[in-house]
Design an enzyme around this catalytic site. Structure first.
Site, mmCIF file in Angstrom:
data_model
loop_
_atom_site.group_PDB
_atom_site.id
_atom_site.type_symbol
_atom_site.label_atom_id
_atom_site.label_comp_id
_atom_site.label_asym_id
_atom_site.label_seq_id
_atom_site.Cartn_x
_atom_site.Cartn_y
_atom_site.Cartn_z
ATOM 1 N N ASP A 18 55.152 21.292 66.330
ATOM 2 C CA ASP A 18 55.476 21.172 64.642
ATOM 3 C C ASP A 18 55.329 22.751 64.105
ATOM 4 O OD1 ASP A 18 55.612 18.950 65.810
ATOM 5 O OD2 ASP A 18 54.445 17.853 64.581
ATOM 6 N N GLU B 185 44.152 15.888 72.539
ATOM 7 C CA GLU B 185 45.454 16.280 72.475
ATOM 8 C C GLU B 185 45.866 17.659 72.780
ATOM 9 O OE1 GLU B 185 46.592 15.601 68.406
ATOM 10 O OE2 GLU B 185 48.782 15.800 68.684
#
Ligand code: DGY
Length: 417
Positions: A156, A380
Site C-alpha cells: 500500500d 504481519e
C-alpha cells in the site's frame, strides 16, 4: 505448543469456513493474495480446506475476468472502506481493484503437494486463465503490468508510488473515519496523506461504476510495477505448465510470457541498479529501491545486475529483506511498507532465488524469516533492525509461510520446531 502447531492454530482461528481472514479486527474480510497464501498453508495439513479457499476466492470473479482484492462476504463495521464505499460490481460484494495474481502459482504448489486435488485444479484453471487474460487486456504498458491503485500491488504505502501519488488532487475528498488506526498503532500504518489519495482513487472508480475503459481515461494513477509484472509472469509460467498436463490450449500463454519478459526490461532503472516502478502516464521512473526489485528471480529472470542492490539492503538490516532501502531518506523501520520486513515477500523473493541457484542469498532470507517468527511470533511484518513485531498479529499468511517454507529447516535439523 511448537511453532508448527501455533501456525496451524492461527489458520484455524482465522478460518471462516470457506475463506480465511488475514487477521481478526484489522482485516475482517477475504483478501485476494492473503487468501492464496492461506490456501497453501492449509494444504500442508488440511488439503480439502486449502482447495476450498481458492474456490471461494475465484467465486468472487467478475464477469470480465477480474478477481477483486477484497471480497466482503459479511459486512463488518470495523473496517473502512467497506462494501458501501467500494460498490464493486461482481457476484459477491467486493472492492473494484485486484491484487498480485499469485493464486495460480499457489495452485501449482498445492497440486504438487496434493495430486488428488487435480479435478478441482482443472475446474479452477480456466478461471485463472481468464483473470490473467484480463490483466493482459486492461493493465499493460509496454508489456509491463500497471497498478491503478497502490492497494492493487498489495504494498500500500510503499515508496514505489511516491512520485505518482503527488499528482493526485484530493481537494474534494470529503470527511471519512479510518478504522485501521483503532486496531494498530498509527505509527505502523499509512499516513492521512496516503489515505486521502487511496480514497480519492476509490471515489473515481465508483464515479464510473468501475468501468475499466472509462476509468482509464480519468485515473491519475497508472504505474507500471515490478510486483505485478513479476507475479503475473511467474503465474503465467505455472498456469502454462499445469495447462500442458491438463491438455488445455496454452498457445496464448506463451505469448503472454514473451510480452511480460519484454515488459520487465522496461522497468529496469540503471540509476538505482534495480527494477523500479514507472509512471505510465508520464514515463518517469520513481527512482527508489524497494524489495519489489528482488522479485525478478521469482519470475524466472536471473539478472545478475539486480543482485548487488539486494545484497546492500540485506547488509544494512539485521533481519532481511527490508521492504525499503535502509540507507535511503524516508526509511521507517515500523511503518508498513516503508521499511519493515515482510515474510510474504521474503517467501516470494527467497523461493525464487532458491530455484535460480542463488543459494547464499536465499539461505540468508529464509533464515532471517524463520528467526523473526521464532523470536517474535507470527506478526504481519517486523522491524528489520530490531526484529520487533508490527502491524496485526496472529497473521494467516505469516503462519502459511512458516508451514510451507520458513519452518522447513527447523523440521529437518531439530525435529519439529
Ligand atoms: C488495508 O486496508 O490496509 C488494505 O491493505 C487495503 O487492501
Amino acid at each position: 505448543m511448537n511453532l508448527h502447531d501455533t501456525a496451524r492454530a492461527i489458520l484455524r482461528q482465522n478460518d471462516q469456513g470457506r475463506y480465511t481472514l488475514p487477521t481478526h479486527g484489522l482485516y475482517p474480510y477475504q483478501w485476494n493474495w492473503d487468501s492464496a497464501f492461506a490456501a497453501w498453508g492449509f494444504t500442508t495439513f488440511d488439503p480439502e480446506r486449502g482447495w476450498r479457499e481458492l474456490e471461494t476466492l475465484m467465486s468472487g470473479q467478475w464477469d470480465d475476468g477480474m478477481v477483486p482484492h477484497i471480497l466482503f462476504h459479511r459486512t463488518d463495521p470495523g473496517y473502512f472502506p467497506g462494501p458501501d464505499v467500494w460498490q464493486g460490481r461482481g457476484p459477491i460484494p467486493s472492492s473494484g481493484i485486484t491484487q498480485p495474481p499469485v493464486a495460480a502459482s499457489f495452485m501449482a504448489k498445492m497440486l504438487s503437494m496434493h495430486p488428488e486435488g487435480e479435478q478441482r485444479a482443472r475446474i479452477l484453471w480456466p478461471r485463472l486463465k481468464s483473470w490473467h487474460d484480463w490483466f493482459m487486456k486492461w493493465r499493460l504498458d509496454q508489456g509491463a503490468v500497471c497498478v491503478t491503485h497502490p492497494w492493487e500491488a498489495g504494498r500500500d504505502n510503499a515508496p514505489d508510488w511516491d512520485r505518482a501519488m503527488r499528482l493526485i488532487d484530493v481537494s474534494e475528498i470529503g470527511d471519512y473515519t479510518r478504522r485501521d488506526t483503532s486496531h494498530v498503532d498509527p505509527s505502523m500504518r499509512p499516513t492521512k496523506y496516503d489515505y486521502d489519495r487511496y480514497l480519492k482513487l476509490v471515489q473515481l472508480g465508483v464515479s464510473v461504476s468501475w468501468d475499466h475503459e472509462a476509468l482509464k481515461k480519468i485515473n491519475p494513477f497508472r504505474v507500471a510495477d515490478p510486483t505485478m509484472t513479476f507475479t503475473l509472469l511467474r503465474a503465467n509460467r505455472d498456469l502454462r505448465d499445469m495447462g500442458k498436463v491438463f491438455g488445455e490450449d496454452i498457445s496464448v500463454i506463451d505469448n503472454w510470457i514473451t510480452t511480460l519478459e519484454q515488459g520487465a526490461t522496461t522497468l529496469w532503472n540503471e540509476d538505482i541498479q534495480g527494477y523500479d516502478s514507472r509512471n505510465a502516464l508520464t514515463g518517469e521512473f520513481n527512482g527508489i529501491l524497494s524489495n519489489a526489485s528482488a522479485l525478478c528471480w521469482y519470475a524466472g529472470i536471473n539478472n545478475e545486475a539486480a543482485r548487488p542492490s539486494v545484497e546492500r539492503m540485506l547488509a544494512a538490516a539485521t533481519y532481511g529483506l527490508p521492504s525499503f532501502d535502509p540507507e535511503a531518506d524516508g526509511f521507517e523501520p515500523l511503518r508498513y511498507w516503508r521499511g519493515p520486513t515482510w515474510p510474504v515477500m521474503n517467501y516470494l523473493v527467497g523461493s525464487g532465488m532458491e530455484e535460480m541457484g542463488l543459494c547464499d542469498l536465499a539461505g540468508r532470507i529464509k533464515n532471517d524469516t524463520a528467526q523473526l517468527m521464532q523470536r517474535n511470533g507470527f506478526a504481519e511484518y517486523y522491524d528489520p533492525i530490531s526484529g520487533r513485531p508490527a502491524g496485526g498479529d496472529s497473521f494467516s499468511w505469516t503462519a502459511a509461510v512458516w508451514l510451507g517454507w520458513a519452518g522447513d529447516s527447523f523440521v529437518t535439523e531439530k525435529g519439529v520446531a
